[in-house]
Design an enzyme around this catalytic site. Structure first.
Site, mmCIF file in Angstrom:
data_model
loop_
_atom_site.group_PDB
_atom_site.id
_atom_site.type_symbol
_atom_site.label_atom_id
_atom_site.label_comp_id
_atom_site.label_asym_id
_atom_site.label_seq_id
_atom_site.Cartn_x
_atom_site.Cartn_y
_atom_site.Cartn_z
ATOM 1 N N GLY A 10 0.922 -1.554 -0.085
ATOM 2 C CA GLY A 10 -0.224 -0.112 -0.178
ATOM 3 C C GLY A 10 0.535 1.388 0.099
ATOM 4 O O GLY A 10 2.167 1.339 0.199
ATOM 5 N N LEU A 12 1.235 3.514 2.270
ATOM 6 C CA LEU A 12 2.015 3.785 3.357
ATOM 7 C C LEU A 12 3.094 2.650 3.825
ATOM 8 O O LEU A 12 4.163 2.797 3.942
ATOM 9 C CB LEU A 12 1.182 4.166 4.620
ATOM 10 C CG LEU A 12 1.852 4.297 6.043
ATOM 11 C CD1 LEU A 12 2.807 5.446 5.974
ATOM 12 C CD2 LEU A 12 0.657 4.748 7.120
ATOM 13 N N ASP A 35 -3.746 -12.414 3.464
ATOM 14 C CA ASP A 35 -5.188 -11.655 3.627
ATOM 15 C C ASP A 35 -5.501 -11.518 5.016
ATOM 16 O O ASP A 35 -5.856 -12.534 5.518
ATOM 17 C CB ASP A 35 -6.145 -12.204 2.625
ATOM 18 C CG ASP A 35 -7.350 -11.782 2.581
ATOM 19 O OD1 ASP A 35 -7.674 -10.820 3.219
ATOM 20 O OD2 ASP A 35 -8.217 -12.422 1.905
ATOM 21 N N VAL A 36 -5.685 -10.309 5.332
ATOM 22 C CA VAL A 36 -6.059 -10.442 7.007
ATOM 23 C C VAL A 36 -7.327 -10.414 7.025
ATOM 24 O O VAL A 36 -7.813 -10.675 8.413
ATOM 25 C CB VAL A 36 -5.673 -8.758 7.357
ATOM 26 C CG1 VAL A 36 -4.098 -8.342 7.502
ATOM 27 C CG2 VAL A 36 -6.300 -7.719 6.889
ATOM 28 N N ALA A 59 -5.420 -2.036 5.129
ATOM 29 C CA ALA A 59 -6.794 -1.690 5.536
ATOM 30 C C ALA A 59 -7.784 -1.571 4.147
ATOM 31 O O ALA A 59 -7.163 -1.386 3.002
ATOM 32 C CB ALA A 59 -6.719 -0.377 6.073
ATOM 33 N N THR A 61 -9.355 0.485 2.433
ATOM 34 C CA THR A 61 -9.486 2.160 2.514
ATOM 35 C C THR A 61 -10.420 2.696 1.502
ATOM 36 O O THR A 61 -10.346 3.921 1.418
ATOM 37 C CB THR A 61 -8.010 2.892 2.232
ATOM 38 O OG1 THR A 61 -7.598 2.250 0.929
ATOM 39 C CG2 THR A 61 -7.076 2.356 3.409
ATOM 40 N N TYR A 124 -16.741 3.203 6.935
ATOM 41 C CA TYR A 124 -15.247 3.400 6.736
ATOM 42 C C TYR A 124 -14.789 3.879 8.040
ATOM 43 O O TYR A 124 -13.979 3.044 9.104
ATOM 44 C CB TYR A 124 -14.500 4.257 5.740
ATOM 45 C CG TYR A 124 -12.916 4.476 5.694
ATOM 46 C CD1 TYR A 124 -12.078 3.363 5.656
ATOM 47 C CD2 TYR A 124 -12.581 5.664 6.017
ATOM 48 C CE1 TYR A 124 -10.766 3.653 5.827
ATOM 49 C CE2 TYR A 124 -11.375 5.913 6.295
ATOM 50 C CZ TYR A 124 -10.427 5.015 6.045
ATOM 51 O OH TYR A 124 -9.033 5.061 6.183
ATOM 52 N N LYS A 128 -13.029 1.818 11.312
ATOM 53 C CA LYS A 128 -11.609 1.984 11.611
ATOM 54 C C LYS A 128 -11.771 2.335 13.240
ATOM 55 O O LYS A 128 -10.779 1.919 13.932
ATOM 56 C CB LYS A 128 -11.239 3.321 11.138
ATOM 57 C CG LYS A 128 -10.921 3.163 9.433
ATOM 58 C CD LYS A 128 -9.565 2.061 9.306
ATOM 59 C CE LYS A 128 -8.389 2.401 9.773
ATOM 60 N NZ LYS A 128 -7.391 1.801 9.223
HETATM 61 N N1 NAP Z 1 -4.698 7.291 2.550
HETATM 62 C C1 NAP Z 1 -5.219 8.320 3.261
HETATM 63 O O1 NAP Z 1 -5.222 9.221 3.045
HETATM 64 C C2 NAP Z 1 -5.412 7.824 4.640
HETATM 65 C C3 NAP Z 1 -5.907 8.852 5.445
HETATM 66 C C4 NAP Z 1 -6.031 8.495 6.728
HETATM 67 C C5 NAP Z 1 -5.782 7.196 7.242
HETATM 68 N N2 NAP Z 1 -5.197 6.188 6.524
HETATM 69 C C6 NAP Z 1 -4.858 4.830 7.178
HETATM 70 O O2 NAP Z 1 -3.617 4.689 6.694
HETATM 71 C C7 NAP Z 1 -3.221 3.354 6.651
HETATM 72 C C8 NAP Z 1 -2.580 3.030 5.297
HETATM 73 O O3 NAP Z 1 -3.428 3.605 4.204
HETATM 74 P P1 NAP Z 1 -2.860 3.697 2.788
HETATM 75 O O4 NAP Z 1 -2.882 5.171 2.418
HETATM 76 O O5 NAP Z 1 -1.513 3.138 2.778
HETATM 77 O O6 NAP Z 1 -3.739 2.985 1.938
HETATM 78 P P2 NAP Z 1 -3.642 1.903 0.739
HETATM 79 O O7 NAP Z 1 -2.670 2.322 -0.279
HETATM 80 O O8 NAP Z 1 -4.945 1.619 0.155
HETATM 81 O O9 NAP Z 1 -3.069 0.642 1.508
HETATM 82 C C9 NAP Z 1 -3.931 -0.296 2.011
HETATM 83 C C10 NAP Z 1 -3.256 -1.693 2.015
HETATM 84 O O10 NAP Z 1 -3.915 -2.558 2.390
HETATM 85 C C11 NAP Z 1 -4.220 -3.590 1.680
HETATM 86 N N3 NAP Z 1 -5.276 -4.496 1.963
HETATM 87 C C12 NAP Z 1 -6.550 -4.427 1.538
HETATM 88 N N4 NAP Z 1 -7.283 -5.187 2.163
HETATM 89 C C13 NAP Z 1 -6.586 -6.276 2.462
HETATM 90 C C14 NAP Z 1 -6.541 -7.449 3.154
HETATM 91 N N5 NAP Z 1 -7.918 -8.052 3.170
HETATM 92 N N6 NAP Z 1 -5.521 -8.207 3.353
HETATM 93 C C15 NAP Z 1 -4.091 -7.566 3.410
HETATM 94 N N7 NAP Z 1 -4.052 -6.310 2.977
HETATM 95 C C16 NAP Z 1 -5.073 -5.997 2.411
HETATM 96 C C17 NAP Z 1 -4.285 -2.978 0.316
HETATM 97 O O11 NAP Z 1 -3.854 -3.966 -0.765
HETATM 98 P P3 NAP Z 1 -4.759 -3.818 -2.182
HETATM 99 O O12 NAP Z 1 -4.651 -2.548 -2.643
HETATM 100 O O13 NAP Z 1 -4.160 -4.907 -2.870
HETATM 101 O O14 NAP Z 1 -6.244 -4.188 -1.631
HETATM 102 C C18 NAP Z 1 -3.321 -1.835 0.231
HETATM 103 O O15 NAP Z 1 -1.924 -2.339 0.203
HETATM 104 C C19 NAP Z 1 -4.555 2.715 6.572
HETATM 105 O O16 NAP Z 1 -4.808 2.435 7.895
HETATM 106 C C20 NAP Z 1 -5.769 3.779 6.557
HETATM 107 O O17 NAP Z 1 -6.851 3.723 7.129
HETATM 108 C C21 NAP Z 1 -4.979 6.637 5.218
#
Ligand code: NAP
Length: 311
Positions: A10, A12, A35-36, A59, A61, A124, A128
């Site tokens: 992802g 982050l 897969d969590v 997550a 997301t 969402y 969370k």
């Molecule tokens: N992005 C934002 O603006 C934002 C804002 C506030 C908080 N956050 C938090 O920051 C954290 C990181 O988010 P991010 O921005 O890095 O989002 P992201 O790019 O969507 O990364 C989330 C990762 O989780 C993976 N994932 C989804 N379902 C899964 C599952 N069942 N098992 C294992 N992996 C799974 C996704 O894989 P796939 O893509 O292959 O499904 C993706 O690699 C999350 O906790 C999010 O809630 C993000």
């Protein structure tokens, strides 16, 4: 220090993998590798490993998809983190779990502190928040880091979409009445490294002396709308010599996103409600570390200079 990162593919998670590769004894699982949502697999794979810190950046997301796939949202964002916390307890390991500014309803007009009442307005956000509670119920020594509007080079986000549109179109717009703070994955990685180093030294009086646990807000400093964020990104691109057709970002009202449901506009329609104001206070972070996060404009400029000006 042995660290395992989940969600390693992802935005982050991939940034943490990249930035920590040289620094720590690191293992990572992307979605395909673990897969969590498969809790038995999670218990089996992680139970068989030894580590001192587990970082959960996995997550569900997609805020709109969470609305229509509520059970899946709660399984991934709420139930799984609880199981991760229990696994960490069994190993006497620490869990660092990421959460979001979307746990707040957005009714406040000053930055949200860790003590403010969460009241999510979307599935969402609800899932969370439930994940946070499950982690801290398992053990309140774990750390939950709430972040907002995350951007970085490992997966495109809003800012990259805006730059791409400005490279294609002369007319672009973004929402001008919704407020939060962009946060650079590089800056999150730096902050967490300080936490990890502190934990590994277990220095009395330092962050690792038990003070840094529970919920911590981290975002770059300041606040903006999506329109201001996009405009600043285009201004930085112009200074960095990046080709753009569109140079000015027009204003789009949040209420207009409702009209997009009827199929107008170039953006995907919104299903879920979003908080109008979700700026995170970083006062606790500053109090604990003695440093303030750098301003979001500086972080965005750094990102564009590093990853766009060379293209
Ligand atoms: N992005 C934002 O603006 C934002 C804002 C506030 C908080 N956050 C938090 O920051 C954290 C990181 O988010 P991010 O921005 O890095 O989002 P992201 O790019 O969507 O990364 C989330 C990762 O989780 C993976 N994932 C989804 N379902 C899964 C599952 N069942 N098992 C294992 N992996 C799974 C996704 O894989 P796939 O893509 O292959 O499904 C993706 O690699 C999350 O906790 C999010 O809630 C993000």
């Amino acid at each position: 220090m042995k660290i395992v990162i989940l969600g390693a593919g992802g935005r982050l998670g991939a940034a943490l993998m990249r930035e920590y590769r040289e620094k720590y004894d690191l293992a990572g699982f992307n979605h395909a590798q673990l897969d969590v949502a498969n809790l038995d697999d999670v218990r089996g794979k992680l139970g068989a490993m030894s580590f001192e810190v587990l970082i959960n950046a996995a997550a569900f997301t997609n805020v709109d998809a969470c609305e229509t796939e509520r059970d899946r949202a709660f399984l991934i964002n709420a139930e799984a983190p609880g199981v991760l916390a229990e696994i960490c307890n069994e190993k006497d390991a620490k869990l660092i779990h990421f959460s979001t500014d979307y746990v707040f309803d957005g009714e406040k007009r000053a930055p949200y502190t860790e003590e403010d009442q969460a009241n999510p307005v979307s599935a969402y956000g609800e899932s969370k928040l439930a994940g946070e509670k499950n982690v801290l119920t398992a053990d309140d020594r774990h750390l939950i880091v709430r972040v907002s509007w995350v951007f970085g080079p490992d997966r495109p986000s809003f800012v990259d979409a805006m730059i791409k549109r400005a490279q294609q179109d002369e007319k672009i717009d973004a929402i001008s009445d919704k407020f939060s703070t962009p946060t650079y994955t590089h800056d999150i990685a730096e902050v967490l490294a300080r936490v990890l180093d502190d934990w590994s030294r277990r220095a009395p009086g330092g962050l690792g002396a038990g003070r840094l646990h529970g919920i911590l807000h981290f975002a770059n400093a300041g606040k903006c709308t999506w329109q201001e964020y996009a405009q600043w990104a285009l201004d930085c691109c112009r200074d960095a010599g990046v080709f753009l057709r569109g140079r000015t970002v027009g204003a789009l009202k949040l209420s207009e996103m409702t009209r997009l449901r009827q199929g107008s506009g170039g953006q995907a329609p919104w299903v879920a409600r979003r908080p109008v104001y979700s700026v995170l206070s970083t006062a606790k972070y500053t109090e604990l570390t003695g440093t303030a996060p750098r301003a979001w404009r500086e972080a965005v400029n750094d990102y564009i200079t590093r990853f766009y000006s060379k293209k």
